[in-house]
Design an enzyme around this catalytic site. Sequence first.
Site, PDB file in Angstrom:
ATOM      1  N   GLU A  95       0.825  -1.202   0.000  1.00  0.00           N
ATOM      2  CA  GLU A  95       0.000   0.000   0.000  1.00  0.00           C
ATOM      3  C   GLU A  95       0.863   1.256   0.000  1.00  0.00           C
ATOM      4  OE1 GLU A  95      -4.218  -1.357   1.733  1.00  0.00           O
ATOM      5  OE2 GLU A  95      -2.747  -1.028   3.284  1.00  0.00           O
ATOM      6  N   CYS A 108       3.516   8.589   1.195  1.00  0.00           N
ATOM      7  CA  CYS A 108       4.004   7.628   2.187  1.00  0.00           C
ATOM      8  C   CYS A 108       4.256   6.313   1.444  1.00  0.00           C
ATOM      9  CB  CYS A 108       2.917   7.498   3.250  1.00  0.00           C
ATOM     10  SG  CYS A 108       3.290   6.310   4.512  1.00  0.00           S
ATOM     11  N   CYS A 115       6.460  -6.911   7.412  1.00  0.00           N
ATOM     12  CA  CYS A 115       7.594  -6.497   8.235  1.00  0.00           C
ATOM     13  C   CYS A 115       7.857  -7.584   9.263  1.00  0.00           C
ATOM     14  CB  CYS A 115       7.291  -5.180   8.941  1.00  0.00           C
ATOM     15  SG  CYS A 115       8.690  -4.564   9.911  1.00  0.00           S
ATOM     16  N   CYS A 119       6.267  -5.072  15.791  1.00  0.00           N
ATOM     17  CA  CYS A 119       5.872  -4.157  16.866  1.00  0.00           C
ATOM     18  C   CYS A 119       4.427  -4.482  17.240  1.00  0.00           C
ATOM     19  CB  CYS A 119       6.021  -2.707  16.412  1.00  0.00           C
ATOM     20  SG  CYS A 119       7.719  -2.321  15.955  1.00  0.00           S
ATOM     21  N   CYS A 122       1.171  -2.632  15.490  1.00  0.00           N
ATOM     22  CA  CYS A 122       1.253  -2.285  14.054  1.00  0.00           C
ATOM     23  C   CYS A 122       0.623  -3.362  13.173  1.00  0.00           C
ATOM     24  CB  CYS A 122       2.720  -2.090  13.684  1.00  0.00           C
ATOM     25  SG  CYS A 122       2.996  -1.885  11.918  1.00  0.00           S
ATOM     26  N   HIS A 224       8.359   5.491  21.073  1.00  0.00           N
ATOM     27  CA  HIS A 224       7.136   4.902  21.642  1.00  0.00           C
ATOM     28  C   HIS A 224       7.159   4.560  23.124  1.00  0.00           C
ATOM     29  CE1 HIS A 224       5.866   4.926  17.570  1.00  0.00           C
ATOM     30  NE2 HIS A 224       6.470   3.828  17.195  1.00  0.00           N
ATOM     31  N   CYS A 341      -1.289   5.926   9.754  1.00  0.00           N
ATOM     32  CA  CYS A 341      -0.049   5.256  10.198  1.00  0.00           C
ATOM     33  C   CYS A 341      -0.347   3.932  10.863  1.00  0.00           C
ATOM     34  CB  CYS A 341       0.630   6.100  11.270  1.00  0.00           C
ATOM     35  SG  CYS A 341       1.629   7.377  10.639  1.00  0.00           S
TER      36      CYS A 341
HETATM   37  N1  SAH Z   1       9.010   0.597  10.108  1.00  0.00           N
HETATM   38  C1  SAH Z   1       9.170   1.987  10.266  1.00  0.00           C
HETATM   39  C2  SAH Z   1       8.286   2.805   9.340  1.00  0.00           C
HETATM   40  C3  SAH Z   1       6.876   2.365   9.117  1.00  0.00           C
HETATM   41  S1  SAH Z   1       5.689   2.645  10.346  1.00  0.00           S
HETATM   42  C4  SAH Z   1       8.979   2.388  11.692  1.00  0.00           C
HETATM   43  O1  SAH Z   1       8.518   1.580  12.475  1.00  0.00           O
HETATM   44  O2  SAH Z   1       9.333   3.516  12.024  1.00  0.00           O
HETATM   45  C5  SAH Z   1       5.478   4.433  10.423  1.00  0.00           C
HETATM   46  C6  SAH Z   1       5.085   4.924  11.834  1.00  0.00           C
HETATM   47  O3  SAH Z   1       3.768   4.461  12.184  1.00  0.00           O
HETATM   48  C7  SAH Z   1       6.027   4.393  12.919  1.00  0.00           C
HETATM   49  O4  SAH Z   1       6.337   5.399  13.849  1.00  0.00           O
HETATM   50  C8  SAH Z   1       5.170   3.342  13.551  1.00  0.00           C
HETATM   51  O5  SAH Z   1       5.602   3.035  14.855  1.00  0.00           O
HETATM   52  C9  SAH Z   1       3.807   3.982  13.516  1.00  0.00           C
HETATM   53  N2  SAH Z   1       2.706   3.044  13.735  1.00  0.00           N
HETATM   54  C10 SAH Z   1       2.701   1.718  13.520  1.00  0.00           C
HETATM   55  N3  SAH Z   1       1.485   1.197  13.843  1.00  0.00           N
HETATM   56  C11 SAH Z   1       0.718   2.229  14.252  1.00  0.00           C
HETATM   57  C12 SAH Z   1      -0.648   2.351  14.669  1.00  0.00           C
HETATM   58  N4  SAH Z   1      -1.449   1.288  14.701  1.00  0.00           N
HETATM   59  N5  SAH Z   1      -1.108   3.569  15.007  1.00  0.00           N
HETATM   60  C13 SAH Z   1      -0.296   4.658  14.939  1.00  0.00           C
HETATM   61  N6  SAH Z   1       0.974   4.612  14.533  1.00  0.00           N
HETATM   62  C14 SAH Z   1       1.491   3.415  14.188  1.00  0.00           C
HETATM   63 FE1  SF4 Z   2       7.652  -2.945  11.177  1.00  0.00          FE
HETATM   64 FE2  SF4 Z   2       5.350  -1.836  11.903  1.00  0.00          FE
HETATM   65 FE3  SF4 Z   2       7.358  -2.054  13.661  1.00  0.00          FE
HETATM   66 FE4  SF4 Z   2       7.540  -0.298  11.634  1.00  0.00          FE
HETATM   67  S1  SF4 Z   2       6.043  -0.244  13.303  1.00  0.00           S
HETATM   68  S2  SF4 Z   2       9.127  -1.748  12.342  1.00  0.00           S
HETATM   69  S3  SF4 Z   2       6.444  -1.444  10.018  1.00  0.00           S
HETATM   70  S4  SF4 Z   2       6.241  -3.756  12.712  1.00  0.00           S
END
Ligand code: SAH
Ligand code: SF4
Length: 364
Positions: A95, A108, A115, A119, A122, A224, A341
């Site tokens: 996406e 974006c 991934c 996390c 996410c 975070h 995000c």
């Molecule tokens: N992998 C990279 C970039 C992709 S995610 C990273 O983790 O930084 C882009 C941003 O969205 C990151 O700060 C991530 O922590 C945040 N993010 C992920 N899941 C989210 C969610 N459910 N709600 C809000 N932000 C989220």
């Molecule tokens: Fe991967 Fe999502 Fe963690 Fe970014 S926030 S490193 S996309 S699992």
Amino acid sequence: MTISGSVQLLGMTRGQLEGWLATRGAKPFHARQMMKWIYRRGVDSFESMTDLSKKLREELTETASIRLPHVLKESVSSDGTRKWLLAADGGQAIEMVFIPEPDRGTLCVSSQVGCVLDCSFCATGAQGFNRNLSTAEIVGQLLLAHRVLGDGSEGDRPVSNVVFMGMGEPLANYRNVVPAIRLMLDEYGFELSRRRVTLSTSGLVPQMRQLAEDCNVALAVSLHAPDDDLRDQLVPINRRHPIAELLDACWAYAGDSGRHITFEYVMLAGVNDSAAQAKKLAWLLRNRPAKVNLIPFNPYPGGRYKRSSEAAIAEFQSILHHTGLRTMTRRPRGDDIAAACGQLAGQVENLITSPLHAKIGGGS
Ligand code: SAH
Ligand code: SF4
């Protein structure tokens, strides 16, 4: 004109394209001419590259092509945000999101199919991992966005900023992401300034240090949590590169450039949003070139967290402000089309389940 050749020229850096053309007897300036056509004018037919000789154009048509990702689905949010589901090889889909604002247009982009870093908040992490995107698939997103949003010609560029905040961890796909960034910055490529390309990472420290040397674009770090106990749970890569090590790499990255590192902090109700945690965060970042971006958690199916209340977010922000930290709260964009995000999921199939460390920093 049908493009029949099979060598994908999209995604070759200027040096690579020059090298490839040299094997065909063409000169370095031909690479610069072609890059202008491809990246600045959005042209994918060699026939239309009228400042190349007819012979070279014919040869290119036979041997090479410029292949963009194709759109499987487009969604438009009530706030104007657009999301595209793009086909990637192997039955996968990724996406990409475009966020229009009065003074800028931000694209974006995704860097991986899924991934591996998992996390806990996410949607991409919940999908698992399939593979890295190629450089062509990464810059192809930008080219495609120009094509669908405007005519893509010079002087009419709807995308002014690029953020690596789509699917995937860009620094885990270093070898394809860095050439993509080079093309974004190249004066014959997309010609974006370093300040307008932001790479977001969950904290792969060795690659952050390498990036500082290779192409020092704007850096956003997904922090975070203000302590290792909590960050170990939310961002598992913290167990390998804990906060102190991560922050050292951040300050080294900023160097004496005068530029700030953006720290992203997802607001999870009752998990990381207390006043005490805000104070701890402020202490960690005190007197440093840091700014904080609070991201209200965006829910997705199967997710286990809740978004912090507006009052909790406002209080958290005000505590940071009072310590002199530049802090803003990111307004969720496109959440009615699951484009905000952390909501990007695409279609990730045939998961690769090998251990985490095997994937980090992996190749194509
Ligand atoms: N992998 C990279 C970039 C992709 S995610 C990273 O983790 O930084 C882009 C941003 O969205 C990151 O700060 C991530 O922590 C945040 N993010 C992920 N899941 C989210 C969610 N459910 N709600 C809000 N932000 C989220
Ligand atoms: Fe991967 Fe999502 Fe963690 Fe970014 S926030 S490193 S996309 S699992």
